[in-house]
Design a protein around this motif. Structure first.
Motif, PDB file in Angstrom:
ATOM      1  N   LYS A  57      -5.470   2.917   1.224  1.00 47.79           N
ATOM      2  CA  LYS A  57      -4.213   2.356   0.509  1.00 47.79           C
ATOM      3  C   LYS A  57      -3.433   3.322  -0.308  1.00 47.79           C
ATOM      4  O   LYS A  57      -4.093   4.134  -1.038  1.00 47.79           O
ATOM      5  N   PRO A  58      -2.165   2.675  -0.806  1.00 44.81           N
ATOM      6  CA  PRO A  58      -1.266   3.561  -1.655  1.00 44.81           C
ATOM      7  C   PRO A  58      -2.106   3.689  -2.796  1.00 44.81           C
ATOM      8  O   PRO A  58      -2.439   2.481  -3.381  1.00 44.81           O
ATOM      9  N   THR A  59      -1.752   4.680  -3.682  1.00 47.33           N
ATOM     10  CA  THR A  59      -2.221   4.679  -5.045  1.00 47.33           C
ATOM     11  C   THR A  59      -1.240   3.819  -6.080  1.00 47.33           C
ATOM     12  O   THR A  59       0.079   3.289  -5.479  1.00 47.33           O
ATOM     13  N   ALA A  60      -1.710   3.618  -7.221  1.00 44.34           N
ATOM     14  CA  ALA A  60      -0.766   2.697  -8.116  1.00 44.34           C
ATOM     15  C   ALA A  60       0.522   3.250  -8.226  1.00 44.34           C
ATOM     16  O   ALA A  60       1.668   2.809  -8.327  1.00 44.34           O
ATOM     17  N   LEU A  61       0.640   4.875  -8.319  1.00 43.91           N
ATOM     18  CA  LEU A  61       1.828   5.213  -8.859  1.00 43.91           C
ATOM     19  C   LEU A  61       2.856   5.215  -7.404  1.00 43.91           C
ATOM     20  O   LEU A  61       3.886   4.981  -7.394  1.00 43.91           O
ATOM     21  N   GLN A  62       2.344   5.218  -6.011  1.00 42.85           N
ATOM     22  CA  GLN A  62       3.082   5.122  -4.904  1.00 42.85           C
ATOM     23  C   GLN A  62       3.481   3.706  -4.775  1.00 42.85           C
ATOM     24  O   GLN A  62       4.709   3.312  -4.468  1.00 42.85           O
ATOM     25  N   LEU A  63       2.601   2.690  -5.301  1.00 43.59           N
ATOM     26  CA  LEU A  63       3.055   1.327  -5.161  1.00 43.59           C
ATOM     27  C   LEU A  63       4.162   1.100  -6.215  1.00 43.59           C
ATOM     28  O   LEU A  63       5.231   0.503  -5.972  1.00 43.59           O
ATOM     29  N   GLU A  64       4.191   1.923  -7.327  1.00 43.37           N
ATOM     30  CA  GLU A  64       5.186   1.690  -8.456  1.00 43.37           C
ATOM     31  C   GLU A  64       6.676   2.149  -7.747  1.00 43.37           C
ATOM     32  O   GLU A  64       7.587   1.669  -7.923  1.00 43.37           O
ATOM     33  N   HIS A  65       6.514   3.454  -7.081  1.00 38.77           N
ATOM     34  CA  HIS A  65       7.652   4.134  -6.539  1.00 38.77           C
ATOM     35  C   HIS A  65       8.097   2.973  -5.292  1.00 38.77           C
ATOM     36  O   HIS A  65       9.626   2.680  -5.344  1.00 38.77           O
ATOM     37  N   MET A  66       7.322   2.289  -4.420  1.00 35.20           N
ATOM     38  CA  MET A  66       7.884   1.310  -3.712  1.00 35.20           C
ATOM     39  C   MET A  66       8.449   0.208  -4.163  1.00 35.20           C
ATOM     40  O   MET A  66       9.413  -0.104  -3.900  1.00 35.20           O
TER      41      MET A  66
END
Length: 94
Positions: A57-66
């Motif tokens: 799954k995406p990391t929290a930081l990746q989810l924030e960018h998305m």
């Protein structure tokens, strides 16, 4: 090749088949961590694509960018071995 590397190769093939502009930012000390694996422009629309394999799954930081991309009118998608058709559908629908 890693399982995620295989997903990235398949994503590239789909993007090329739709004749879209894309780049794959390199995660270095000079870049921005969490940026999607693919930065895409298709028919004037911005798309961020994160490649994952298996149950990753995406990391929290990746989810924030998305989230930030979507809040600004862009599209995002997490692609793995099970949903290449979602990427194809998104590109066809824009």
């Amino acid at each position: 090749m890693t399982p995620e590397g295989k997903v990235k190769v398949k994503i590239q093939k789909i993007l090329k088949a739709h004749d879209v502009y894309f780049t794959m930012p390199i995660g270095t000390g000079f870049g921005s961590a969490g940026v999607p694996d693919f930065v895409v422009c298709h028919r004037g629309k911005f798309i961020g694509i994160e490649a994952k394999s298996g149950d990753n799954k995406p990391t929290a930081l990746q989810l924030e960018h998305m989230k930030r991309i979507r809040e600004r009118g862009g599209h995002t998608l997490v692609v793995n071995e099970d949903n290449y058709d979602e990427l194809d559908s998104l590109l066809k629908g824009l």
